[in-house]
Design a protein around this motif. Structure first.
Motif, PDB file in Angstrom:
ATOM      1  N   ARG A  88       0.842  -1.204   0.000  1.00 49.14           N
ATOM      2  CA  ARG A  88       0.000   0.000   0.000  1.00 49.14           C
ATOM      3  C   ARG A  88       0.874   1.250   0.000  1.00 49.14           C
ATOM      4  N   TRP A 145      -7.155  -0.636  -2.048  1.00 51.06           N
ATOM      5  CA  TRP A 145      -6.081  -1.574  -1.693  1.00 51.06           C
ATOM      6  C   TRP A 145      -6.727  -2.722  -0.899  1.00 51.06           C
ATOM      7  N   SER A 149      -3.532  -4.075  -6.275  1.00 48.68           N
ATOM      8  CA  SER A 149      -2.154  -4.614  -6.196  1.00 48.68           C
ATOM      9  C   SER A 149      -1.781  -5.343  -7.493  1.00 48.68           C
TER      10      SER A 149
END
Ligand SMILES: Nc1nc2c(ncn2[C@@H]2O[C@H](COP(=O)(O)OP(=O)(O)OP(=O)(O)O)[C@@H](O)[C@H]2O)c(=O)[nH]1
Length: 195
Positions: A88, A145, A149
């Motif tokens: 993140r 998130w 990803s």
């Protein structure tokens, strides 16, 4: 029937929506190793090389079945190439670097048969990111998130990622992950889809 040499959910969704009959087989190419070996290469050449590696690697064991490989790369205005974010924190860093500027998203596709490339195309989209405040980036990542990803550029354009942009030039499909219209054109040309 074709083989999609990919584990990308977005690429699978594109072929599903287009009604393409395919089997997904991850290529498991060492992308980091290739990018290191091709340091300094243009995003066009790098995405094309990676797409070819994915298609050829799977095609080597696929007999006559056509194999589609694809790759997308984000290139910032200063030439920096961004990979998919590994955390993140890295996603926040990428977003801060993209904030208030434009970047390119290159998507390449290569089709291979019997382990050899028979068709290829690379397309570029240009995305203009509005100024993103740290507070916005934080709230955006609270929403997105870890879903992003798996997305180079840290956005799902078909989702909240659209909030990042003031203007987009180029094909939506290129951003999602492959030059779909041209891929479909070739599949029709070879009789692998009804024309
Ligand atoms: N859903 C979605 N995915 C995106 C978007 N922009 C980029 N991506 C994804 O970002 C990923 C780019 O990484 P790549 O290395 O090309 O592909 P990958 O996800 O590793 O999958 P492989 O094809 O198996 O290599 C792809 O899965 C793209 O589909 C977007 O706006 N929406």
């Amino acid at each position: 029937m074709i083989i999609l040499a990919s584990q990308s959910a977005s690429r699978r969704a594109m072929l599903d929506a287009a009604g393409v009959a395919y089997e997904a087989v991850p290529a498991r190419v060492d992308e980091a190793g290739v990018k290191a070996a091709m340091a300094g290469a243009s995003p066009r050449d790098l995405s094309d090389a990676l797409a070819e590696m994915k298609a050829v690697k799977v095609s080597a064991n696929a007999g006559p079945v056509p194999v589609l490989g694809s790759d997308s790369i984000v290139a910032l205005a200063d030439g920096t190439l961004l990979d998919k974010p590994e955390s993140r924190e890295e996603a926040a860093e990428h977003l801060a670097r993209m904030s208030g500027g434009s970047h390119e998203l290159w998507s390449a596709a290569v089709i291979a048969e019997h382990g050899r490339p028979v068709w290829r195309h690379v397309e570029r989209a240009k995305l203009h990111v509005r100024p993103l405040s740290p507070a916005f980036i934080d709230s955006y990542l609270d929403q997105e998130w870890p879903a992003i990803s798996g997305c180079v550029g840290c956005f799902r354009i078909e989702g909240p990622g659209v909030q990042l942009f003031s203007r987009i030039e180029g094909s939506h499909f290129t951003i999602l992950g492959m030059p779909l219209l041209l891929v479909l054109g070739y599949l029709r040309e070879r009789g692998w889809m009804s024309a």
